[in-house]
Design an enzyme around this catalytic site. Structure first.
Site, PDB file in Angstrom:
ATOM      1  N   GLY A  13      42.875 -12.342  14.604  1.00  0.00           N
ATOM      2  CA  GLY A  13      42.577 -13.530  13.784  1.00  0.00           C
ATOM      3  C   GLY A  13      41.158 -13.985  13.984  1.00  0.00           C
ATOM      4  O   GLY A  13      40.340 -13.243  14.533  1.00  0.00           O
ATOM      5  N   ASN A  14      40.842 -15.180  13.520  1.00  0.00           N
ATOM      6  CA  ASN A  14      39.503 -15.731  13.749  1.00  0.00           C
ATOM      7  C   ASN A  14      39.607 -17.246  13.902  1.00  0.00           C
ATOM      8  O   ASN A  14      40.686 -17.815  13.784  1.00  0.00           O
ATOM      9  CB  ASN A  14      38.547 -15.325  12.618  1.00  0.00           C
ATOM     10  CG  ASN A  14      39.004 -15.860  11.285  1.00  0.00           C
ATOM     11  OD1 ASN A  14      39.043 -17.074  11.074  1.00  0.00           O
ATOM     12  ND2 ASN A  14      39.395 -14.968  10.375  1.00  0.00           N
ATOM     13  N   ARG A  15      38.469 -17.889  14.164  1.00  0.00           N
ATOM     14  CA  ARG A  15      38.475 -19.302  14.543  1.00  0.00           C
ATOM     15  C   ARG A  15      38.376 -20.269  13.358  1.00  0.00           C
ATOM     16  O   ARG A  15      38.119 -21.449  13.549  1.00  0.00           O
ATOM     17  CB  ARG A  15      37.309 -19.601  15.480  1.00  0.00           C
ATOM     18  CG  ARG A  15      37.411 -18.947  16.808  1.00  0.00           C
ATOM     19  CD  ARG A  15      36.234 -19.357  17.685  1.00  0.00           C
ATOM     20  NE  ARG A  15      35.903 -18.329  18.652  1.00  0.00           N
ATOM     21  CZ  ARG A  15      36.605 -18.091  19.747  1.00  0.00           C
ATOM     22  NH1 ARG A  15      37.670 -18.809  20.021  1.00  0.00           N
ATOM     23  NH2 ARG A  15      36.253 -17.127  20.568  1.00  0.00           N
ATOM     24  N   SER A  16      38.526 -19.814  12.151  1.00  0.00           N
ATOM     25  CA  SER A  16      38.439 -20.725  11.006  1.00  0.00           C
ATOM     26  C   SER A  16      39.501 -21.837  11.134  1.00  0.00           C
ATOM     27  O   SER A  16      40.667 -21.559  11.411  1.00  0.00           O
ATOM     28  CB  SER A  16      38.674 -19.941   9.709  1.00  0.00           C
ATOM     29  OG  SER A  16      38.919 -20.838   8.656  1.00  0.00           O
ATOM     30  N   ALA A  68      38.512 -17.456   5.554  1.00  0.00           N
ATOM     31  CA  ALA A  68      37.868 -16.427   6.391  1.00  0.00           C
ATOM     32  C   ALA A  68      38.882 -15.302   6.542  1.00  0.00           C
ATOM     33  O   ALA A  68      39.677 -15.273   7.486  1.00  0.00           O
ATOM     34  CB  ALA A  68      37.516 -17.022   7.739  1.00  0.00           C
TER      35      ALA A  68
END
Ligand code: C5P
Length: 401
Positions: free
Chosen positions: A210-213, A278
Site C-alpha cells: 500500500g502507500n501513505r495516501s 494514489a
C-alpha cells in the site's frame, strides 16, 4: 444541501401539524439543526414535548418562560438571526394573512418579522380556503416579500373533501428545499466521479502492498463538488475518512482492479471525473491463499502491472471532462504536461514533492493547475479544503471557457 444549515421551523395550528414530527426527523437526517417556534393552537395538534425531543431543542410558543422562580424570555430577534432558513409548515390561512399584513401577536410572527434569511412556507387548509381570493392575495403579497411558496398538494383533506390544500408531504418539502437551494449553483445537474485514497494490493489474506495516501484531497474535492450542487460518486481506497452528504455516494474499494471496475461502471454517466487516488502501479502476481510462512533466505515477490485507471478513462472518454493528478520529483512541469497529453486529459494538477507541505498524507497542498491548452496557474501553500475550492474554480472556468 441542508447539511449544517440552521432551520427554524414555524408550526401553526392545522391538522397537518402532526406531520411535522416526520419533517423534523427528515431535516435532522439531512444534517440540519432544527429549532421550533409554534403557535398556541399548533400545540393542540402536535405535542411540543415530541417536537423538542426530536429536535433536541425546546419547542417555543411563548415570549416568556416562567419556571419556578425564574423568568426568561425567548428572543425572537436572536432566533431570526440564528436561522439560515425559516420554514413555516403547516402555514394556516390565518397565519398567512397575518404574515402578509405584518400582524405580530405571537412568537412565531415576531420571529418571522425578525428573520433576515429566506422564508419558505407550506400552506395547509381546506380546498375552498386555499382557493379563496383572500388566501390568494396573501400568497401574492408574500411572494412580493420574497417568501417562497411550497405549493399545497391535492388529495383527500381532513374534512373528507378532495382537492388542493394538503400540506406538501414532508419528503417533498425536504426535496423542495434541497432543489431550491441548489438552483443556480455552478455544478447543479452535473455528475462527478472522484477517486481517492490508496489502494491495497493483497499478498496473502493478512498482508498487502500500500502507500501513505490519506484520501483527504479526494474527500475534500467530493465535499466541495456536492456543495456546488453536483451528484458525486466517490470511489475510495482504504482510509479513516467518512463523508456524510446526501449528494455523495461513497464506494469503498480495496484494490486498483476494484477501483477500475467501480470507475468504469459509473463513467458513462459522468460529466466530470477527477482521479485523485494514489493507485498502486503494481500488484503481487500471485496472491497466497493462506498466510505466507517465513522461510530461510530472502523472499522474492513477483509483481505485475495494475491497470492505469486514469489512462483507461482518457481512452474511453466521450463527453467527460477528465482531470488527473501528478506527483513529481523532477522535471515537474514537463512530466505533468506529458501526462496530460498521453492520458487524454482536460487538466492536470501538479504537486511537487520539492514543495514543503505539498503531496499526500498532510493537511496542506501546493498545486499548479495545467489546462488542456497548457495554460498554467500556480497556487500558494493552502489547506486541502482551500485547494479543493481552487481546483473546482479552475474546472468550472475551463468548462465554461
Ligand atoms: O502516471 P501517474 O501514476 O503518475 O499518474 C497519476 C495520476 O494517474 C493520478 O491522477 C492517479 O490518480 C492516476 N492513476 C490511476 N491509476 C493508476 C495510476 C495512477 O488512475 N494505476
Amino acid at each position: 444541501m441542508l447539511g449544517g444549515k440552521n432551520i427554524l421551523l414555524g408550526i401553526t395550528g392545522g391538522i397537518a401539524a402532526y406531520k411535522t414530527t416526520f419533517l423534523v426527523r427528515l431535516l435532522i437526517k439531512a444534517g440540519a439543526q432544527v429549532k421550533i417556534v409554534m403557535t398556541q393552537s399548533a400545540g393542540s395538534f402536535v405535542s411540543p414535548l415530541t417536537l423538542s425531543t426530536l429536535s433536541k431543542n425546546p419547542a417555543l410558543t411563548d415570549f416568556v418562560n416562567e419556571e419556578d422562580d425564574s423568568i426568561s424570555w425567548n428572543n425572537h430577534v436572536e432566533l431570526g438571526l440564528w436561522a439560515d432558513i425559516m420554514l413555516i409548515a403547516p402555514a394556516t390561512a390565518n397565519t398567512l394573512s397575518k404574515m402578509a399584513n405584518g400582524v405580530c401577536d405571537n412568537l412565531l410572527l415576531a420571529t418571522y418579522l425578525s428573520a433576515k434569511c429566506p422564508v419558505y412556507y407550506a400552506p395547509a387548509m381546506d380546498l375552498d380556503m386555499y382557493q379563496h381570493p383572500s388566501t390568494k392575495a396573501s400568497i401574492e403579497k408574500l411572494e412580493s416579500f420574497g417568501n417562497i411558496l411550497i405549493p399545497a398538494e391535492s388529495g383527500e383533506l381532513a374534512s373528507g373533501l378532495h382537492g388542493e390544500g394538503r400540506m406538501a408531504e414532508p419528503e417533498n418539502i425536504v426535496s423542495f428545499l434541497q432543489n431550491h437551494l441548489t438552483e443556480g449553483l455552478p455544478l447543479k445537474g452535473k455528475r462527478v466521479l472522484i477517486t481517492a485514497g490508496p489502494t491495497h494490493e493483497a499478498l496473502d489474506p493478512v498482508r498487502f502492498l500500500g502507500n501513505r495516501s490519506s484520501g483527504t484531497m479526494g474527500f475534500e474535492l467530493a465535499k466541495k463538488a456536492a456543495d456546488l450542487g453536483a451528484e458525486v460518486i466517490l470511489v475510495s481506497g482504504p482510509t479513516n475518512l467518512s463523508i456524510e452528504h446526501p449528494s455523495v455516494t461513497l464506494i469503498r474499494i480495496t484494490s486498483a482492479q476494484e477501483m477500475y471496475d467501480a470507475c468504469h461502471e459509473h463513467y458513462a454517466k459522468t460529466d466530470i471525473a477527477i482521479c485523485a487516488a494514489a493507485v498502486a502501479d503494481y500488484r503481487p502476481k500471485h496472491v497466497a491463499k493462506e498466510k505466507m510462512k517465513k522461510k530461510e533466505g530472502d523472499l522474492h515477490i513477483e509483481l505485475e502491472r495494475n491497470p492505469d485507471i486514469l489512462l483507461s478513462l482518457g481512452e474511453s472518454k466521450i463527453h467527460q471532462f477528465l482531470v488527473g493528478f501528478a506527483l513529481e520529483t523532477e522535471n515537474e512541469l514537463d512530466n505533468a504536461k506529458g501526462k496530460l497529453q498521453r492520458k487524454n486529459l482536460d487538466a492536470i494538477i501538479l504537486n511537487s514533492l520539492k514543495d514543503d507541505g505539498a503531496g499526500f498524507g498532510g493537511a496542506t497542498n501546493k498545486i499548479t493547475f495545467i489546462d488542456k491548452n497548457l495554460g498554467i496557474k500556480t497556487f500558494g501553500l493552502k489547506t486541502k479544503p482551500e485547494v479543493a475550492s481552487d481546483i473546482w474554480e479552475e474546472i468550472i472556468a475551463a468548462i465554461h471557457a
